[in-house]
Design an enzyme around this catalytic site. Sequence first.
Site, PDB file in Angstrom:
ATOM      1  N   GLY A  63       6.914 -31.119  -3.674  1.00  9.86           N
ATOM      2  CA  GLY A  63       6.102 -30.039  -4.202  1.00  9.86           C
ATOM      3  C   GLY A  63       4.616 -30.338  -4.146  1.00  9.86           C
TER       4      GLY A  63
ATOM      5  CG  LEU B  66       8.647 -26.512  -0.325  1.00  8.41           C
ATOM      6  CD1 LEU B  66       8.071 -25.923   0.929  1.00  8.41           C
ATOM      7  CD2 LEU B  66       7.848 -26.095  -1.542  1.00  8.41           C
ATOM      8  CG  ASP B  67       8.406 -30.382  -0.054  1.00  7.74           C
ATOM      9  OD1 ASP B  67       7.881 -30.009   1.012  1.00  7.74           O
ATOM     10  OD2 ASP B  67       7.830 -30.347  -1.140  1.00  7.74           O
ATOM     11  CD  GLU B  68      15.504 -31.188  -1.306  1.00  9.85           C
ATOM     12  OE1 GLU B  68      16.077 -32.049  -0.617  1.00  9.85           O
ATOM     13  OE2 GLU B  68      15.302 -31.310  -2.526  1.00  9.85           O
TER      14      GLU B  68
END
Lengths: 289, 289, 289, 289
Positions: B206, B232-234
Amino acid sequence: MSETTERIVLLLRCTDRPGIVAAVAEFLQRQGANIVHADQHTDRSHGLFLQRVEVEFPDGAPDGYELSEALRPLAERFAMTWSIHSTTRRPRVALLVSKDGHCLTDLLSRVELGELDAEIALVASNHDVLRPYVERADIAFHHLPIDADAGGKPAQEAEMDQLLVDHDVELVVLARYMQILSDDFTRTWAGRVINIHHSFLPAFKGARPYHRAHERGVKIIGATAHYATADLDEGPIIVQDVTPVSHRDEVADLVRKGRDLERTVLASAVRLHLEHRVLAYENRTVVFD
Amino acid sequence: MSETTERIVLLLRCTDRPGIVAAVAEFLQRQGANIVHADQHTDRSHGLFLQRVEVEFPDGAPDGYELSEALRPLAERFAMTWSIHSTTRRPRVALLVSKDGHCLTDLLSRVELGELDAEIALVASNHDVLRPYVERADIAFHHLPIDADAGGKPAQEAEMDQLLVDHDVELVVLARYMQILSDDFTRTWAGRVINIHHSFLPAFKGARPYHRAHERGVKIIGATAHYATADLDEGPIIVQDVTPVSHRDEVADLVRKGRDLERTVLASAVRLHLEHRVLAYENRTVVFD
Amino acid sequence: MSETTERIVLLLRCTDRPGIVAAVAEFLQRQGANIVHADQHTDRSHGLFLQRVEVEFPDGAPDGYELSEALRPLAERFAMTWSIHSTTRRPRVALLVSKDGHCLTDLLSRVELGELDAEIALVASNHDVLRPYVERADIAFHHLPIDADAGGKPAQEAEMDQLLVDHDVELVVLARYMQILSDDFTRTWAGRVINIHHSFLPAFKGARPYHRAHERGVKIIGATAHYATADLDEGPIIVQDVTPVSHRDEVADLVRKGRDLERTVLASAVRLHLEHRVLAYENRTVVFD
Amino acid sequence: MSETTERIVLLLRCTDRPGIVAAVAEFLQRQGANIVHADQHTDRSHGLFLQRVEVEFPDGAPDGYELSEALRPLAERFAMTWSIHSTTRRPRVALLVSKDGHCLTDLLSRVELGELDAEIALVASNHDVLRPYVERADIAFHHLPIDADAGGKPAQEAEMDQLLVDHDVELVVLARYMQILSDDFTRTWAGRVINIHHSFLPAFKGARPYHRAHERGVKIIGATAHYATADLDEGPIIVQDVTPVSHRDEVADLVRKGRDLERTVLASAVRLHLEHRVLAYENRTVVFD
């Protein structure tokens, strides 16, 4: 961490030419072997193909003579240099040490804890100071002093060689053994002696590398594990690692930081060798990790 | 550093079972191809076999349709997911940026210097500030502001998508593009969007990772390049790197050190993708470097 | 590596304001002390000044009561939190372990070899398996099982606390002790318990970090040594280190690589604490290395 | 990232003796200066004390002549070598290059983005190929070919020296400038010329380090930024960094990986110099980072 199922490792080396991978894969399939891991490398500068294949035989592995026999036609067809290894055998290892105990205790502890799958056949030393660390682990400690009146270094080395032969030693680890080995010895044991040098070779070859690193004002120090050869500190490199240093570090700090590098670098090299992951040739190594 | 000889890269993925390596090797031999590099990996947790093979055709490479046709029986036999790539094609890449220029100028410079073998089709941004760095390199800069009165983010994203399609873009690089992409967009462009996140994911997912790293008092910071996914960011991680920090580093120092990581990590990931060295599956990657 | 000359270490912390450095330097000069090392840090976010000063007294060091008394006016003037330490005292350390022996044997070996200047007062464990490694080094091993019929965990922890008090323990090292400590225990021993966590915190807090790292497909794993606090894995970080991993590494490989990190990271943190180089405050540390 | 408030940096060096820290702190207090950062180092081998102090003057900083005058008695008392620097001045830097553009474009980009607080006075080169990268950034590019008919290298170097003097250059960065500088030149510009060498010195001193690293089979390569001295590759080291390599890396891969090291190592060294964090003496450096 022994494998529960027996696996066979093939290490192959030959002049590179088309068709090798297919031929090896087909050979193994006919033998009833399943490939568990396979790594290969083509060294273009030297025109060489090198391969490590790890296989399982669901219907039981053939014995070594049988597999050798089966492999012969393939090996001859490609003029291969090869070796075969069973993962259920525990190689017999000798450790040579002098006065510094950090690599010794680290290796002994790793074998005891099952991190290194080997049998420590013996520890030998030109000094007697590390005996307690060895004997309390129920391993034989041999004190082989260099005695000018009893033939000096050649005699001591001959005794050591005999000891290694008598105990069926397959790998010799110089765990901070501070004696230069003779050309004869390194030739006899070529590819079976791993040394740890306390610098990132080829920087600071020879003696007192930490002092010289400090004097030169480098910002990084290192350690190098390599096979011992007649040319001191010039053998094929297996593992290297480094750590940052600064102006705040005096020689004693370099020594301290270096000891941590020496421990892990030497232990890694020994593990890679024991798992048959290192192919040495032309004064270099392929490490299939 | 374009290859002088055309090479073909095959990326293969299928359920693991005996005989694949031999079958692929035999197939290539029949096509008259010489294997230049071959890497394979067996993912035991997922029961998958993955392979990258780089070949040369001494008598000239077949065209893509021809090779596809020839490959079909093998692919069907093993139910393979596969792709084929010629090293003489330069993939068309779009860069998306916001206000931070360090990854942008780094990537542009690497393409100009021949370190990345790609064609920068365009640069697009939700801000206009980085235009000069792009236009002086003779690359088209598209300012796509997010305008609440003109449909807001959905409209802007639709425009961007159209732009990418119009320019036949094959890879989208989020070079510090500070907008979250919609699920639709990431699904459409799945496996073709590389993002750089300024932390060693999954730590500090994040926003404001450097501030949070400073607050937590960590001794290491990092950067992560990954394929963008709806979460997101995964997405699947391609490259990560880290650098040590200390109490002496304030947030501004973390940002500065992080910028160096972001540059090199993103450039590495882009290079590996462009050289067809990355296979993404099950939210992870195999990187044959 | 004990100092031959006694040195005194002062650790100081106070609200930052002009004149502290000069006042401390002047104070030491009047006491007849020579500054051997001095490090200071200003934490601007928290408005704090922190300092470590290592001094020698050519005419003989005052005893601790005398130095405390002399320091009092300075400390009051700047409202300092402070401590004084003699390098000739060897702190008494307890190791808590469970079944994994690699950190234990590493720490024991470092103390024996003189790399860590401490006295191991005892080793305690909720299991009995590591006893042989401890007793052969002539150190007392206490088996403190968690017995549901005998009061369970609270009773076991009370027994452990009493043991630590009885042996005048000054530092508790959780060398892979796989039990969560109560809030009471961590509060009582605040700043005196060092734990090793097998991930680069804050990533993979909690249990089975290597499994989760493998599942997430990260390209780097790490280890973190920190002071234990009531909030699990949230205490002030002292040392972190990482190592690269790849798709070739299965969970067992991450465990193996992680063990090397855990050893060196924990040993470093213990050494830094023993040398009075760590100042913990506001859930962070200043490490004067 | 210019400082908003003017700060003054003092770099001090003198024979170590008691009382220096207190004397410096007291001097600064009397000048009305607040210490923002202070780092000191005692080099025991050489008996030297070195210090970097960064101060703010809440009532306005004195000008350079005034501060010099005030500092004189202290400097004389301790026989100090010293310098004073204002953080609001942007040092004038010249870049010397040959044909490789990666360090050049990286440095130019960092100055443009505000990561390096300097003014690029000019770029000079013995080749004309990198002109476009320089001129499009509105920086003067000087082509200074080595012309055997026009006096050869001595004449070219004299011209270069004159150019540097004419443009009030304070720091010369050899950003892959592939010409050996004369003893005269390095003596004249001692401590003001930073070079990047593409190996972890002292390994692979001299030419073609990547080829020699490949031939030696090392597992780590590096880069070194150092002050240029008459003894080639022997000057005081400022920054070093390394990256792992393996048997899979051919010379071209070492070159590629090395370019990333060269960029970041050189940029770090330049930044540290520009921020007055480097003290060079006795062929070594203290780096207060």
